[in-house]
Enzyme design. Structure first.
Site, PDB file in Angstrom:
ATOM      1  N   GLY A  44      12.214  12.370  -2.606  1.00 31.34           N
ATOM      2  CA  GLY A  44      12.484  11.020  -3.563  1.00 31.34           C
ATOM      3  C   GLY A  44      12.225  10.952  -4.765  1.00 31.34           C
ATOM      4  N   GLU A  98       5.918  10.804  -8.853  1.00 34.96           N
ATOM      5  CA  GLU A  98       6.118   9.912  -7.547  1.00 34.96           C
ATOM      6  C   GLU A  98       7.116   9.164  -7.833  1.00 34.96           C
ATOM      7  OE1 GLU A  98       6.040   9.940  -4.578  1.00 34.96           O
ATOM      8  OE2 GLU A  98       4.451   9.221  -3.685  1.00 34.96           O
ATOM      9  N   ASP A  99       8.136   8.778  -6.581  1.00 36.33           N
ATOM     10  CA  ASP A  99       9.048   7.856  -6.664  1.00 36.33           C
ATOM     11  C   ASP A  99       8.408   6.415  -6.506  1.00 36.33           C
ATOM     12  OD1 ASP A  99       8.078   7.917  -4.126  1.00 36.33           O
ATOM     13  OD2 ASP A  99      10.110   8.579  -3.298  1.00 36.33           O
ATOM     14  N   ASP A 102       3.061   2.929  -2.941  1.00 37.92           N
ATOM     15  CA  ASP A 102       2.950   1.845  -1.999  1.00 37.92           C
ATOM     16  C   ASP A 102       1.789   1.665  -1.396  1.00 37.92           C
ATOM     17  OD1 ASP A 102       4.321  -0.095  -0.520  1.00 37.92           O
ATOM     18  OD2 ASP A 102       4.535   1.209   1.372  1.00 37.92           O
ATOM     19  N   LYS A 130       4.261  -0.864  -6.260  1.00 36.65           N
ATOM     20  CA  LYS A 130       4.316  -2.015  -5.409  1.00 36.65           C
ATOM     21  C   LYS A 130       2.766  -2.192  -5.171  1.00 36.65           C
ATOM     22  CE  LYS A 130       7.357  -1.087  -2.016  1.00 36.65           C
ATOM     23  NZ  LYS A 130       7.861  -1.133  -0.410  1.00 36.65           N
ATOM     24  N   PHE A 152      11.311  -3.502   0.573  1.00 41.77           N
ATOM     25  CA  PHE A 152      11.710  -1.892   0.926  1.00 41.77           C
ATOM     26  C   PHE A 152      13.072  -1.579   0.093  1.00 41.77           C
ATOM     27  CE2 PHE A 152      13.683   1.452   3.094  1.00 41.77           C
ATOM     28  CZ  PHE A 152      12.437   2.331   3.369  1.00 41.77           C
ATOM     29  N   VAL A 153      12.876  -0.892  -0.811  1.00 41.08           N
ATOM     30  CA  VAL A 153      13.935  -0.615  -1.580  1.00 41.08           C
ATOM     31  C   VAL A 153      14.421   0.736  -1.458  1.00 41.08           C
ATOM     32  CG1 VAL A 153      13.165  -1.953  -3.605  1.00 41.08           C
ATOM     33  CG2 VAL A 153      12.161   0.258  -3.426  1.00 41.08           C
ATOM     34  N   ASP A 159      15.054   6.394   0.057  1.00 41.66           N
ATOM     35  CA  ASP A 159      15.953   6.545   0.982  1.00 41.66           C
ATOM     36  C   ASP A 159      15.838   5.582   2.202  1.00 41.66           C
ATOM     37  OD1 ASP A 159      13.749   8.005   2.118  1.00 41.66           O
ATOM     38  OD2 ASP A 159      14.855   8.461   3.888  1.00 41.66           O
ATOM     39  N   ARG A 165      19.915   7.971  -1.057  1.00 45.54           N
ATOM     40  CA  ARG A 165      19.211   8.537  -2.470  1.00 45.54           C
ATOM     41  C   ARG A 165      19.878   8.690  -3.587  1.00 45.54           C
ATOM     42  NH1 ARG A 165      14.137  10.692  -0.167  1.00 45.54           N
ATOM     43  NH2 ARG A 165      14.278  11.394   2.070  1.00 45.54           N
TER      44      ARG A 165
HETATM   45  P1  5GP Z   1       2.389   5.242   0.362  1.00 48.79           P
HETATM   46  O1  5GP Z   1       1.605   6.597   0.901  1.00 48.79           O
HETATM   47  O2  5GP Z   1       1.938   4.860  -1.115  1.00 48.79           O
HETATM   48  O3  5GP Z   1       2.236   4.141   1.333  1.00 48.79           O
HETATM   49  O4  5GP Z   1       3.920   5.692   0.305  1.00 48.79           O
HETATM   50  C1  5GP Z   1       4.506   6.411  -0.543  1.00 48.79           C
HETATM   51  C2  5GP Z   1       5.695   6.981  -0.133  1.00 48.79           C
HETATM   52  O5  5GP Z   1       6.305   5.941   0.854  1.00 48.79           O
HETATM   53  C3  5GP Z   1       6.764   6.965  -1.134  1.00 48.79           C
HETATM   54  O6  5GP Z   1       6.705   8.188  -1.713  1.00 48.79           O
HETATM   55  C4  5GP Z   1       8.126   6.675  -0.331  1.00 48.79           C
HETATM   56  O7  5GP Z   1       8.875   7.838  -0.052  1.00 48.79           O
HETATM   57  C5  5GP Z   1       7.884   5.821   0.706  1.00 48.79           C
HETATM   58  N1  5GP Z   1       7.984   4.329   0.330  1.00 48.79           N
HETATM   59  C6  5GP Z   1       7.082   3.554   0.218  1.00 48.79           C
HETATM   60  N2  5GP Z   1       7.922   2.236  -0.391  1.00 48.79           N
HETATM   61  C7  5GP Z   1       9.152   2.536  -0.077  1.00 48.79           C
HETATM   62  C8  5GP Z   1      10.485   1.714  -0.235  1.00 48.79           C
HETATM   63  O8  5GP Z   1      10.089   0.328  -0.523  1.00 48.79           O
HETATM   64  N3  5GP Z   1      11.481   2.368  -0.094  1.00 48.79           N
HETATM   65  C9  5GP Z   1      11.487   3.702   0.343  1.00 48.79           C
HETATM   66  N4  5GP Z   1      12.812   4.242   0.591  1.00 48.79           N
HETATM   67  N5  5GP Z   1      10.481   4.296   0.390  1.00 48.79           N
HETATM   68  C10 5GP Z   1       9.162   3.794   0.363  1.00 48.79           C
END
Ligand code: 5GP
Length: 179
Positions: A44, A98-99, A102, A130, A152-153, A159, A165
């Site tokens: 990502g 990081e992309d 969340d 977020k 969710f983006v 993706d 992507r």
């Molecule tokens: P976390 O561990 O912070 O919950 O999640 C991080 C990962 O979840 C990100 O690197 C990404 O791959 C995925 N992710 C979280 N939110 C989104 C979203 O809104 N869209 C997409 N496509 N992936 C997300």
């Protein structure tokens, strides 16, 4: 606009402008120390890394890790390492790319892993944040491109089931995509 996209949240131009700002901040932050090693999380953060490094003037190197902690649209607990770093990071300052942050679980686990490998410091640059979805309280990125609401983006590396992507913007999918 892609036919499956309902709404564009952040345009390509806004992302490029933000990467310029972030690049300048990062250059300033590290000007009196060694340049950090950029560690990008596959897949990502590849488009974000590619744009960001154009705007960093220091001589930075980068490496990749592939960890998985996400399936469909909900985070799952622990992470699995699919691809580890190519080099030792003992005593190295790391800037994790990081992309999106969340729940914060990925960041927490990866940061811990990098410190266990001997990193001197770990800072984080994330294109998107977020904050309303955070479950790991003490986790944050030092540099954030955009704060977004709980949606969710996709696009610019992000993706849905490995698709979208390559979109040059951040957008929200039409509801019919999830059927
Ligand atoms: P976390 O561990 O912070 O919950 O999640 C991080 C990962 O979840 C990100 O690197 C990404 O791959 C995925 N992710 C979280 N939110 C989104 C979203 O809104 N869209 C997409 N496509 N992936 C997300």
């Amino acid at each position: 606009m892609h036919p499956m996209i309902k709404e564009i949240l952040i345009s390509e131009n806004e992302i490029v402008e933000k990467c310029k700002e972030l690049g300048q901040k990062i250059d300033q932050e590290y000007q009196s120390s060694q340049p950090p090693l950029l560690v990008a999380l596959l897949k990502g953060s590849v488009p974000f890394l590619s744009e960001l490094i154009k705007h960093i003037k220091m001589d930075v190197e980068f490496d990749f890790m592939d960890v998985s902690s996400y399936e469909g649209t909900e985070s799952i607990g622990d992470i699995r390492i699919n691809k580890d770093l190519d080099r030792s990071i003992k005593g190295v300052d790391i800037l994790l790319v990081e992309d999106i942050v969340d729940t914060g679980r990925t960041l927490k686990n990866v940061k811990e892993m990098l410190f266990n490998k001997g990193a001197a410091s770990v800072k984080v640059v994330a294109l998107l944040d977020k904050p309303s979805r955070r479950v790991v309280e003490d986790i944050h990125a030092e540099y954030i491109g955009f704060e977004i609401p709980d949606a969710f983006v996709v696009g610019f590396g992000l993706d849905y089931n490995q698709k979208y992507r390559n979109l040059p913007y951040i957008g929200v999918l039409k509801d019919e995509c999830y059927k």
